[in-house]
Design an enzyme around this catalytic site. Sequence first.
Site, mmCIF file in Angstrom:
data_model
loop_
_atom_site.group_PDB
_atom_site.id
_atom_site.type_symbol
_atom_site.label_atom_id
_atom_site.label_comp_id
_atom_site.label_asym_id
_atom_site.label_seq_id
_atom_site.Cartn_x
_atom_site.Cartn_y
_atom_site.Cartn_z
ATOM 1 N N CYS A 40 8.594 14.951 3.420
ATOM 2 C CA CYS A 40 8.881 13.685 2.724
ATOM 3 C C CYS A 40 8.427 13.710 1.272
ATOM 4 O O CYS A 40 9.032 13.062 0.412
ATOM 5 C CB CYS A 40 8.181 12.516 3.425
ATOM 6 N N GLU B 68 -3.138 13.380 3.321
ATOM 7 C CA GLU B 68 -1.795 13.780 2.843
ATOM 8 C C GLU B 68 -1.683 13.659 1.325
ATOM 9 O O GLU B 68 -0.724 13.088 0.798
ATOM 10 C CB GLU B 68 -0.725 12.908 3.522
ATOM 11 N N GLY C 2 0.806 -1.221 0.000
ATOM 12 C CA GLY C 2 0.000 0.000 0.000
ATOM 13 C C GLY C 2 0.836 1.265 0.000
ATOM 14 O O GLY C 2 0.422 2.292 -0.529
ATOM 15 N N HIS C 3 1.984 1.227 0.616
ATOM 16 C CA HIS C 3 2.903 2.378 0.588
ATOM 17 C C HIS C 3 4.142 2.002 -0.202
ATOM 18 O O HIS C 3 5.027 1.308 0.268
ATOM 19 C CB HIS C 3 3.291 2.813 2.000
ATOM 20 N N HIS D 164 -2.073 9.841 -1.965
ATOM 21 C CA HIS D 164 -1.033 10.153 -0.979
ATOM 22 C C HIS D 164 0.246 10.541 -1.719
ATOM 23 O O HIS D 164 0.803 9.747 -2.484
ATOM 24 C CB HIS D 164 -0.827 8.915 -0.120
ATOM 25 N N CYS E 40 8.301 10.353 10.170
ATOM 26 C CA CYS E 40 8.901 9.962 8.896
ATOM 27 C C CYS E 40 9.858 11.017 8.362
ATOM 28 O O CYS E 40 10.870 10.700 7.737
ATOM 29 C CB CYS E 40 7.811 9.691 7.864
ATOM 30 N N CYS E 41 9.538 12.310 8.595
ATOM 31 C CA CYS E 41 10.295 13.371 7.933
ATOM 32 C C CYS E 41 11.713 13.574 8.472
ATOM 33 O O CYS E 41 12.646 13.668 7.670
ATOM 34 C CB CYS E 41 9.512 14.686 7.973
#
Lengths: 656, 656
Positions: free
Chosen positions: B334, B316, B190-191, B264, B412-413
């Site tokens: 990101c 997002e 999915g990502h 996204h 995450c960033c």
Amino acid sequence: MSSQDAGLPQPVATIDGGFWQRYQVLVRDAVIPYQWKAMNDEIPGAPKSHSVENFRIASGATKGAYEGMVFQDSDLAKWLEAAGNVLGVSRPEEQRELRAHVEEAVDLICRAQQPDGYVNTYFTVKDPAGRWKNLREAHEMYCAGHLIEAGVSLFRGAANRRILDVCCRLADHLEARFGHGPGKVPGYCGHEEIELALVKLARVTGEPRYLRLAQYFVDERGRSPSYFEQESSAPGFTPIFGIKSLPYYQAHQPVRQQKDAVGHAVRAVYLYSAMADLAGESGEAELTAACDRLWESITTRKMYITGGIGASAHLESFGADYDLPNDIAYAETCAAIGLFLFSSRMARLHDQAKYADVMEQTLYNGIISGIGLDGVSYFYVNPLEVVPAVCDANGSYRHVKYRRQPWYGCACCPPNIARTLSSVGEHVYHRRGDTLFADLYHEGTVSLMVGRRPLRLRQSTRYPWEGTVRFQPLDDAEAELTLALRIPGWSRGQELRLNGKPISSKTGGDGYARIRRRWTVSDVLELSLPLTVERVHADPRVRADYGKVALQRGPLVYCLEEADNGASLSQVALAPDARLEAVERPDLLGGIVTVKARGLHGAHGEEGGRADLYTRSSGKPAALAARDLLFIPYFAWANRAAGEMSVWITERGART
Amino acid sequence: MSSQDAGLPQPVATIDGGFWQRYQVLVRDAVIPYQWKAMNDEIPGAPKSHSVENFRIASGATKGAYEGMVFQDSDLAKWLEAAGNVLGVSRPEEQRELRAHVEEAVDLICRAQQPDGYVNTYFTVKDPAGRWKNLREAHEMYCAGHLIEAGVSLFRGAANRRILDVCCRLADHLEARFGHGPGKVPGYCGHEEIELALVKLARVTGEPRYLRLAQYFVDERGRSPSYFEQESSAPGFTPIFGIKSLPYYQAHQPVRQQKDAVGHAVRAVYLYSAMADLAGESGEAELTAACDRLWESITTRKMYITGGIGASAHLESFGADYDLPNDIAYAETCAAIGLFLFSSRMARLHDQAKYADVMEQTLYNGIISGIGLDGVSYFYVNPLEVVPAVCDANGSYRHVKYRRQPWYGCACCPPNIARTLSSVGEHVYHRRGDTLFADLYHEGTVSLMVGRRPLRLRQSTRYPWEGTVRFQPLDDAEAELTLALRIPGWSRGQELRLNGKPISSKTGGDGYARIRRRWTVSDVLELSLPLTVERVHADPRVRADYGKVALQRGPLVYCLEEADNGASLSQVALAPDARLEAVERPDLLGGIVTVKARGLHGAHGEEGGRADLYTRSSGKPAALAARDLLFIPYFAWANRAAGEMSVWITERGART
């Protein structure tokens, strides 16, 4: 001492022509029948209401499970309030079907009332043990308040004593349970509404206990330690929405200390309305000062030009001062209605026209924008700028609809509009002593006692399309009466004539022009308000409107729609000196006055080739092409094909 | 046939001075040590990471429960990737502590790897039965991809074979499980992230199976029937985030049919990066065309001037074309990094400077805006306009922070910036045959084989503060080499000199000026890019920027901050012909070039009295007062007291 003539019944005007009659007929013939169907889950394709069904289940008429929001009862109550208003002004032959529906609903409510006076189908059907355990979120008193407003309306409009009795028993139940003293709970409701309803009930029944209970709820709110915080730590507390913020509920400090309108906008203005009612009853300076501050907080820093309030979709709340985004606006229809109600009470509290100016601003713009010209399609959210492609693609705009909706899962707004439009006559005039204040202009008649004799006063006007308003007594008055005519804040160069002769329209500072006289049937008082198309600029601190202009004619705010002007409205500009021409269009949108102008339109990126998203330029502004613009009243938007809409237009360039 | 010289290693430049060295030192001395502490939950007051602790638990080193987001492993992986980059370019005496931390982390990862090659602490510790059952939401392959990128980096930078072996066993596990054929599952993540990571792993190991697996994941995505829809109807499926939208995952249609960048934003650009990698490997026209369309979709319709993408905080995601609100912007750090990675790959695919222009645009603006000058404070969201009072009061802005944060629950960033800033040297040049393309300008040296001998080429410049870039060979070349210098899209009037003599800087259409020569140590090639302050206008379809101007000097986008300009920046206007003066300020914000201008400021409402929120006016624009303005580079905002910030400024009025 009362600062209002609480003993003197406030005059209610009939509406028998013109702008508001159209809405009165629409409510009677389209809105009320449609909404009855909606509440009976009979509209194909629309979200189900369950409102009537929940009462059927609670009354024992049928078996089933409760469905819908925790406050679903209030939808039926608001519809009943509208029905009471309609029954009060319609002819018997028009009433048969409506009376039958009302009787059916009242029957169900009577049978759903518990022996102790409690009425609420959610807790009766779904969670009997949860009763009164989550005042913060369960909306029980909010529903009770709307039921009481319905009861008062049906009693006044249809002499329905049964429903008023239900309401009194419900109010008695509240009085027995809430307050200070042995065995009582020092609580109040998370969604204000009961307070103003109890004032109404006190006035119609003459029962001071209900007024005292309203006063208790207002006084107790926001005291420390917080009832809501104690309640939510108690055993048996079940969160429903889980919103803990005290400002959201206007429960962060006692109401007399509150300076800024904060939190959920509808709750806020319902509370402030009750505060103004109570300040009027008691004449209390401190409460009056709080009302004044909060009204100024809203109307000078937190209100859209349409009278819409509650800028933020997040928790349906007020934002910061001057934070009034046009495209992600919330501006819930119910919140504009609440500001109308608050302002109407403030007008009666202070006899100042600025309050009625805001009544008018909300009513002609941000309230009626919430209902389609067909009466059966609605807006919950009232943006001032819409680009359908953006609403479709960007979830930050998901609350913004650009097509009117047949109903909502949370359907607070549609029946709220119905009860508001059917009660405009209550807000046309207010009276103090021998002065009659004309707050709104409309076509109809008011009757009031002057001395010992009734005086009927007819008002005739094509307002808001034309600015001439004529007052003619239908009786010879027994005594002198001062007629105080609101000179709208937007008006310049108005004229006043009595029996053809110019008289002064000076207002003295309160915004009302006064004419004192023993009126006779031969008198004609004529107010002429020049309805020029005005450019309106927002305070420069309103970021979203900086460098932009809106058009207003009389009380009506205008907008551009894609149907008349093509797309990409954000690229339209209007020169500061562009000619603005009002053009009556009986053929358009039920008959409106449009505004025509020659505007400008920014060029798109290069045609044909790769258009750069960002271009470096030498400092010369982009070329603008001329474009004919047609503005329509904001309230009439979204009654044709879906498309862009914008109220605020970039102001630049020169006249073409 | 390969359209890239896949066999030819792409040159990596050292960075030993100037703008990027500052960041390289910052990453080594501040960012990496701080983030190690953060991942070990040792930053007081910051949200806990649990990343290292989760690996300790999964490795059996300690007992405990998994904590954090489902994708928490990826934070440690990105940090390790940054560590590998840093180890590759630092001196041994600088490496001791970092090597110890890396060894500790690698130990944990080795021990957390399951016998079948699987690595993921969430499913190992918390939900062993849930493994591979929710590819749509569980981020297992996303975490695997970041681990593989870390492995490649540590292998290249620190010759760490252990971690590369972990990665190969993990990739083998994936290959055994996913794909077509008996016993395999036709799924994908999915990502997206695993796809580009497998390409890297294939390149470093020379193993074509990993390339084929990446190709499978890209090819399978979006096929019908949808794997995600089948998976979520299967028994044992447990939703994590519950997001069903297929466009959100770029899984709504096969990638070769996709025309618009949707869903996204980070996922999208990670996918597109892999697509560009694979198109480069295979030379496939259809996949290349899809990459081209998607890159144009972003950069001509969905990208902020800062290179930020993903306009919508809701999921997002990308918004509609030209829907680029400045104040409710999301523009995740990101996502800008991902666009940089995608553009770098596109530059190598097509040898066109427009791709490197976007690399530069993202890197100097929307990426480094995500890290404070101290290296230990971060932005996840990168708005182009901030009013703190609005962010505080209006929940629609709750994703927008105006103070840099020490860490995030979803972090995450910060490690993504660390790995990006420490890998800039990989993106400075790319090579095809005997042409070396200079994509970014920086201070440092690159070494490449020309014929059979290495040629070291030094680049020296004060870019982006000054526009002179000097190239000097440190060796005599064995053969001819074409040096292709990117002439930035924003550049006008650049000059090129070889050994003092002007030569043509014409680019031929691909944006690179070419100089072919057998280079010697006595050669000096000098490119002069005039760094004038440019006014930038957005395509007029960008509603938020209409009538506004932004300033850019070289690659740097500028902004106004309250610290220099006072508040109410939305009322600032800049005349189309205002003089714009670049002023170097070594004392300010670590040393920057500012832009000074004489601007205008809209007057507030009436002082002292009741300021009307809306005023009717005769058509004369409001009076504007002169105000001195100081612009700073956007990346440097929010390094002083909290306050307003704005990139886009209203353009109106006349020069004062």
